[in-house]
Write a protein that holds these residues in place. Structure first.
Motif, mmCIF file in Angstrom:
data_model
loop_
_atom_site.group_PDB
_atom_site.id
_atom_site.type_symbol
_atom_site.label_atom_id
_atom_site.label_comp_id
_atom_site.label_asym_id
_atom_site.label_seq_id
_atom_site.Cartn_x
_atom_site.Cartn_y
_atom_site.Cartn_z
ATOM 1 N N ALA A 65 -4.625 6.017 -2.683
ATOM 2 C CA ALA A 65 -5.213 6.697 -3.840
ATOM 3 C C ALA A 65 -5.336 8.192 -3.603
ATOM 4 N N SER A 66 -5.636 8.594 -2.373
ATOM 5 C CA SER A 66 -5.853 10.005 -2.066
ATOM 6 C C SER A 66 -4.571 10.814 -2.096
ATOM 7 N N VAL A 67 -3.433 10.169 -1.808
ATOM 8 C CA VAL A 67 -2.153 10.897 -1.798
ATOM 9 C C VAL A 67 -1.308 10.543 -3.013
ATOM 10 N N ASP A 68 -1.939 9.931 -4.005
ATOM 11 C CA ASP A 68 -1.238 9.571 -5.241
ATOM 12 C C ASP A 68 -0.002 8.730 -4.950
ATOM 13 N N GLY A 69 -0.169 7.759 -4.047
ATOM 14 C CA GLY A 69 0.955 6.916 -3.644
ATOM 15 C C GLY A 69 0.793 5.483 -4.084
ATOM 16 N N THR A 70 1.811 4.693 -3.852
ATOM 17 C CA THR A 70 1.770 3.268 -4.180
ATOM 18 C C THR A 70 1.188 2.494 -3.005
ATOM 19 N N HIS A 71 0.589 1.371 -3.312
ATOM 20 C CA HIS A 71 -0.093 0.563 -2.301
ATOM 21 C C HIS A 71 0.239 -0.908 -2.516
ATOM 22 N N SER A 72 0.444 -1.634 -1.432
ATOM 23 C CA SER A 72 0.635 -3.088 -1.543
ATOM 24 C C SER A 72 -0.082 -3.770 -0.384
ATOM 25 N N PHE A 106 8.030 -2.348 -0.119
ATOM 26 C CA PHE A 106 8.443 -1.120 -0.795
ATOM 27 C C PHE A 106 7.253 -0.473 -1.504
ATOM 28 N N ALA A 107 6.371 0.069 -0.686
ATOM 29 C CA ALA A 107 5.225 0.855 -1.171
ATOM 30 C C ALA A 107 4.981 1.931 -0.130
ATOM 31 N N GLN A 108 4.245 2.952 -0.503
ATOM 32 C CA GLN A 108 4.041 4.049 0.443
ATOM 33 C C GLN A 108 2.962 3.751 1.470
ATOM 34 N N VAL A 109 1.983 2.938 1.108
ATOM 35 C CA VAL A 109 0.991 2.457 2.061
ATOM 36 C C VAL A 109 0.957 0.939 1.946
ATOM 37 N N VAL A 110 1.330 0.263 3.019
ATOM 38 C CA VAL A 110 1.422 -1.197 3.020
ATOM 39 C C VAL A 110 0.374 -1.758 3.969
ATOM 40 N N LEU A 111 -0.492 -2.619 3.455
ATOM 41 C CA LEU A 111 -1.470 -3.303 4.298
ATOM 42 C C LEU A 111 -0.905 -4.653 4.699
ATOM 43 N N ALA A 112 -0.659 -4.835 5.987
ATOM 44 C CA ALA A 112 -0.202 -6.112 6.532
ATOM 45 C C ALA A 112 -1.423 -6.821 7.105
ATOM 46 N N ALA A 144 12.798 2.841 2.099
ATOM 47 C CA ALA A 144 11.396 2.513 1.816
ATOM 48 C C ALA A 144 10.636 3.696 1.251
ATOM 49 N N GLY A 145 11.247 4.865 1.218
ATOM 50 C CA GLY A 145 10.593 6.031 0.645
ATOM 51 C C GLY A 145 9.850 6.855 1.681
#
Length: 321
Positions: A65-72, A106-112, A144-145
């Motif tokens: 959210a802070s870097v205006d990125g995608t999250h999964s 394929f997201a900028q921040v991925v929580l595994a 992956a961007g």
């Protein structure tokens, strides 16, 4: 090109802005947030070993959210398949062709989440994308961007039905840390807002992903003297020579330290790396890469002890050396 003082100050301002924004979601965790952002700007990945409910998911969402990125978020389970992570080619009957359906990687921040609950085969699906920021499916490469960051979690409490991460997987995590439980004061603030416990949803972007990539490129030009590089190399060799280790810090671990130290220095407004930057990061960057001899571990030896001995026995370069 070497980082100038003005650019170092600019990086420090952007870094501090992100820390302040993330602190809205994760109270009283400034050091851990700095480590997470250091991994982000160094182009690496973060491993969190923590008990349930300490804010691991909130951290991933807050960074995105802070870097205006995608999250999964990927919940790792024993029946998870590699294609569930990377995606799969599917036949489109209307067009008569195969189409690639992207997976959650394929997201900028991925929580595994709980990465050690998946089989080694599934864990290995992350190796290529974590190292090269790309996924290859049926011979076709998909980017992956940028920026791209994996935040993986492990639960240290419950080990039944888990698969320990192999050394090759651990070595791809730039930083390992633990959020831990909040202080009493922070806990009171959390309880006071119990009606809306996920503070990460309150965050607004403070930097764009393009700005993050630009600042990361600046940090990579932070000057690091050959004396400091020699210090890093000597510390790496000391972990390998330690009688308690089966496997010391790898070359990748040494490179990771240099990248992290450059970001750590720039975050303080300096355009050069000090030995103290290396000392501050040694535990978080290196401990998870060290394999301790089982007999030595039975006698109380730990990876933290190996790193501490290296820092004690290897002399740091003097100023101006």
């Amino acid at each position: 090109m070497v980082l100038g003082q003005a650019d170092a100050a600019r990086f420090a301002r952007g870094y501090a802005t992100l820390v302040d924004n993330l602190s809205i979601a994760l109270l009283d965790k400034v050091h851990q947030l700095r480590l997470a952002l250091t991994a982000l700007f160094a182009g690496g990945h973060l491993l969190l070993e923590d008990a349930p409910g300490t804010g691991k998911t909130a951290l991933a969402r807050a960074i995105a959210a802070s870097v205006d990125g995608t999250h999964s978020r990927i919940q790792f389970t024993p029946d998870l398949l590699p294609s569930d992570i990377t995606g799969v080619n599917m036949y489109d009957q209307q067009t008569g062709s195969w189409r690639f359906h992207r997976g959650p990687i394929f997201a900028q921040v991925v929580l595994a989440d709980e990465i050690n609950r998946a089989s080694p085969k599934t864990q290995s699906a992350l190796l290529e994308v974590m190292e090269e920021q790309q996924v290859t499916v049926d011979g076709v490469t998909h980017s992956a961007g940028d920026p791209f960051m994996v935040i993986a979690t492990q639960n240290p409490v419950e080990q039944a039905g888990t698969y320990p991460l192999p050394e090759a997987q651990l070595d791809r995590f730039l930083v390992k840390t633990s959020l831990g439980y909040p202080s009493r004061g922070a806990m009171i603030e959390v309880l006071a807002g119990a009606g809306a416990p996920d503070r990460s949803r309150l965050l607004r972007p403070v930097l764009s992903t393009a700005e993050v990539a630009e600042l990361a490129a600046l940090a990579a030009t932070t000057h690091i003297d050959r004396a400091v590089l020699d210090y890093v190399a000597a510390l790496v060799e000391a972990t390998r020579a330690d009688a308690a280790t089966v496997l010391g810090v790898s070359t990748r671990g040494g490179i990771g330290m240099v990248r992290c130290a450059q970001v750590w220095a720039a975050a303080q407004g300096r355009n050069f790396v000090l030995p103290d930057d290396v000392k501050a990061l040694a535990g978080s960057v290196w401990e998870h890469r060290i394999v301790v001899d089982p007999d030595a571990a039975f006698s109380g030896a730990t990876a933290a002890g190996v790193v501490a001995r290296a820092l004690t026995t290897v002399p740091a370069p003097a100023a101006g050396a």
